[in-house]
Design an enzyme around this catalytic site. Structure first.
Site, PDB file in Angstrom:
ATOM      1  CB  VAL B  91     -36.410   3.290  -7.932  1.00  0.00           C
ATOM      2  CG1 VAL B  91     -34.570   3.790  -7.874  1.00  0.00           C
ATOM      3  CG2 VAL B  91     -36.876   4.066  -7.506  1.00  0.00           C
ATOM      4  CG  ASN B 131     -38.236  12.876 -10.278  1.00  0.00           C
ATOM      5  OD1 ASN B 131     -38.830  12.488 -10.115  1.00  0.00           O
ATOM      6  ND2 ASN B 131     -37.516  13.315 -11.617  1.00  0.00           N
ATOM      7  CG  ASP B 133     -41.229   9.099 -11.770  1.00  0.00           C
ATOM      8  OD1 ASP B 133     -41.980   8.266 -12.141  1.00  0.00           O
ATOM      9  OD2 ASP B 133     -42.401  10.396 -12.073  1.00  0.00           O
ATOM     10  CD  GLU B 134     -34.629  11.633 -12.716  1.00  0.00           C
ATOM     11  OE1 GLU B 134     -32.815  11.916 -12.458  1.00  0.00           O
ATOM     12  OE2 GLU B 134     -35.041  12.620 -12.690  1.00  0.00           O
ATOM     13  CG  MET B 135     -31.297   7.961  -8.103  1.00  0.00           C
ATOM     14  SD  MET B 135     -30.177   9.321  -8.127  1.00  0.00           S
ATOM     15  CE  MET B 135     -28.854   8.231  -7.666  1.00  0.00           C
TER      16      MET B 135
END
Lengths: 271, 337
Positions: B91, B131, B133-135
């Protein structure tokens, strides 16, 4: 023909009754009971209650001799100013030493203590006569830490998934102690949006802290035991330099994690 | 009296007929030739309804903070359920620090993430969701959002006989991921199915793969020993690998052996995506790697000729399973009935 309708009616009513009664899970629905069943949809009167002494911890959030506030600006040993934004921790594995010097356990009782927590209702334990001391653990025992799957725990349980998280999804295990805030990273002596955050999370079984508190209180049968659990936030960063060393997720900064663990020995007191 | 019994029996029959109209929900997992049976947790045996729910969640961007990223954003079927970024953006374009691993045959994995920090496929589901850095979505908030969607509530009840919750979320996605079985590559046809499909170059490459010790770590039907090794990629590792979860100095720079199935499709390579092609990987391994105290003794200079390196790459490409990559059943538009 009349007989046919009568028989049919009996069959339908019987079927519905059977279906309804067989669908609802029965059990004790009182959460304060020893045998509370969270799956139960119908209370069957089977609740069993502990007749011992009800124990309550009133939680006092202090900074030295004053009430701790997230609005207040504090200074570390090096003079760096900071504010708290979060301090959550597990408190578990409670045991009491009774008048016979034997230990009474409340091993299934655990809490997540937050900055807004004002009291902890621990349930009942029979301490009639005298209670010498209480033991508690900041953190969780190793079996719970590493084997409980938080996605299997019912919502509201301390071991269920939390916001903010008390579970490391990248290295399965619970976070025992999480303290976060903002420090004066630009040295302007003001804590504002331009400053950086600090974040210290302790986990892994060797970072649990076992505390023992002397109590010495006489108790009648079923008499309530109310204790003060004092949290002194001024102890957390003793010896630390927040401007230069302010982040640990335990494994990635073990020296800082060890320093925080050492300071936790003076964080809690009970009277 | 007999008449009454017959009438009651007819009603019972009618009631039972209604119940038996429930569709067959059993799911038969493909087990390719040469593969063992997959070990599946007793609380998450595969059913069609569970796989359908998991697949829907896997492709649903609403699991992310701003509804822009799903599991499928980084695990794309045409790329062997990996992607071609060195580091995949999450994201707001946030970047983590590791290359996206393939989900090919992930149901056979014994431990999860490159550093082995997570013991089950179900628990693995939690990290990409929360996370940053992910969702970047706290799981309880993700559950609240998805549970408010009536279709998900209905699917949860059908699949797991309970409302949509963390248990359903983790189990369903894991159930779908276990269906991502790849076992019909050219290699499988040659070795397990007894067909004579290898070219001379591929055969040479396979022999080199065995003779040069590649198969010591990339072993078995899934080309992994499920263990952790330091292959000497660096003298100094900025990502400390398995040490991140064990704190042991002896684990510094060790990463889980990845499967090589569909490896042709999953470039770039290594934990940090630092090698762009299979040719670069073979060139690196041919050197024997950098010096590191934890480097595996299995990593030695291979002394490959130019022709042998080409043969080895040709063999690695025989592990591509086009049936798997093109299997519509793994896609969002297919529903198991």
């Amino acid at each position: 023909m009349k007989t046919i309708f009568k028989t049919a009616a009996i069959a339908v009513i019987g079927g519905i009754t059977l279906t309804m009664s067989s669908c609802k899970k029965e059990g004790c629905m009182d959460q304060s009971a020893l045998n509370y069943n969270h799956d139960a949809e119908k209370d069957n009167g089977s609740c069993v209650y502990d007749e011992g002494n009800p124990v309550t911890l009133n939680v006092n959030h202090m900074f030295g001799g004053n009430a701790m506030s997230t609005d207040s600006v504090y200074s570390d040993d090096q003079g760096t100013k900071y504010k708290f934004t979060r301090c959550d921790f597990y408190l578990s594995n409670f045991t009491f030493m009774d008048m016979d010097m034997s230990m009474k356990g409340m091993t299934d009782t655990m809490f997540i203590v937050k900055m807004g927590t004002s009291s902890l209702n621990m349930g009942n334990v029979d301490l009639t006569g005298h209670v010498h001391m209480m033991n508690a653990k900041i953190g969780l025992d190793s079996l719970t830490t590493y084997t409980v799957d938080p996605s299997t725990m019912p919502a509201g349980h301390p071991l269920s998934l939390q916001v903010p998280s008390m579970y490391w999804s990248w290295s399965s295990g619970y976070i025992f102690f999480a303290v976060e805030g903002v420090y004066d990273s630009n040295g302007d002596q003001v804590i504002d949006g331009s400053d950086a955050t600090f974040e210290m999370h302790l986990g892994m079984h060797q970072f649990a802290v076992d505390d023992a508190f002397t109590i010495h209180q006489d108790l009648e049968a079923n008499e309530a035991l109310t204790l003060n659990l004092n949290l002194d936030y001024s102890q957390l960063f003793t010896g630390m330099d927040l401007a230069n060393d302010n982040t640990t997720h335990t494994m990635d900064n073990m020296p800082l994690a060890n320093a925080l663990k050492a300071n936790l020995a003076n964080f809690l007191s009970v009277n | 009296m007999n008449k009454h019994i017959w009438i009651i029996a007819s009603f019972v029959f009618l009631f039972s007929c209604n119940k038996e109209e429930v569709k067959d929900d059993s799911f038969v997992l493909e087990q390719p030739e040469g593969f063992p049976a997959m070990q599946i947790p007793s609380d998450n045996q595969l059913t069609k309804s569970r796989v359908n729910l998991g697949k829907k969640l896997f492709f649903d961007k609403r699991l992310s903070e701003d509804s822009t990223v799903s599991c499928a954003s980084c695990h794309l079927q045409p790329m062997g359920f990996a992607d071609n970024f060195q580091i995949s953006p999450g994201v707001h374009g946030n970047l983590g620090f590791r290359n996206t691993p393939t989900l090919t045959n992930i149901g056979y994995a014994e431990i999860f993430f490159m550093d082995g920090g997570v013991p089950t496929l179900e628990l693995q589901v939690l990290n990409p969701i929360e996370n940053p850095d992910e969702m970047n979505m706290p799981v309880p908030q993700a559950i609240e959002r998805m549970a408010a969607i009536p279709e998900y509530q209905q699917m949860a009840l059908e699949a797991y006989d309970r409302p949509f919750d963390a248990f359903v979320l983790t189990r369903a996605i894991a159930a779908y991921e276990r269906t991502l079985v790849s076992g019909n590559s050219k290699f499988d046809q040659e070795v397990y199915q007894g067909k004579n499909v290898f070219s001379q170059s591929e055969q040479n490459g396979y022999q080199l793969f065995l003779d040069k010790g590649c198969a010591d770590c990339h072993s078995g039907f899934n080309f992994t020993d499920n263990d952790f090794h330091n292959i000497g990629l660096y003298e100094i590792y900025t990502d400390i690998g398995r040490k991140r979860v064990t704190i042991l100095d002896s684990d510094e720079g060790k990463f889980k052996t990845p499967t090589l199935r569909n490896v042709e499709l999953t470039a770039p390579y290594m934990h940090d995506g630092s090698l762009a092609s299979l040719e670069e990987v073979v060139d690196f391994l041919n050197t024997g790697g950098e010096t590191h105290v934890n480097k595996s003794s299995l990593i030695q200079p291979l002394n490959l000729t130019v022709s042998e390196k080409a043969d080895l790459v040709a063999f690695l490409k025989t592990l591509t399973d086009w049936d798997f990559v093109n299997n519509e059943k793994h896609g969002i538009y297919y529903t198991y009935e």
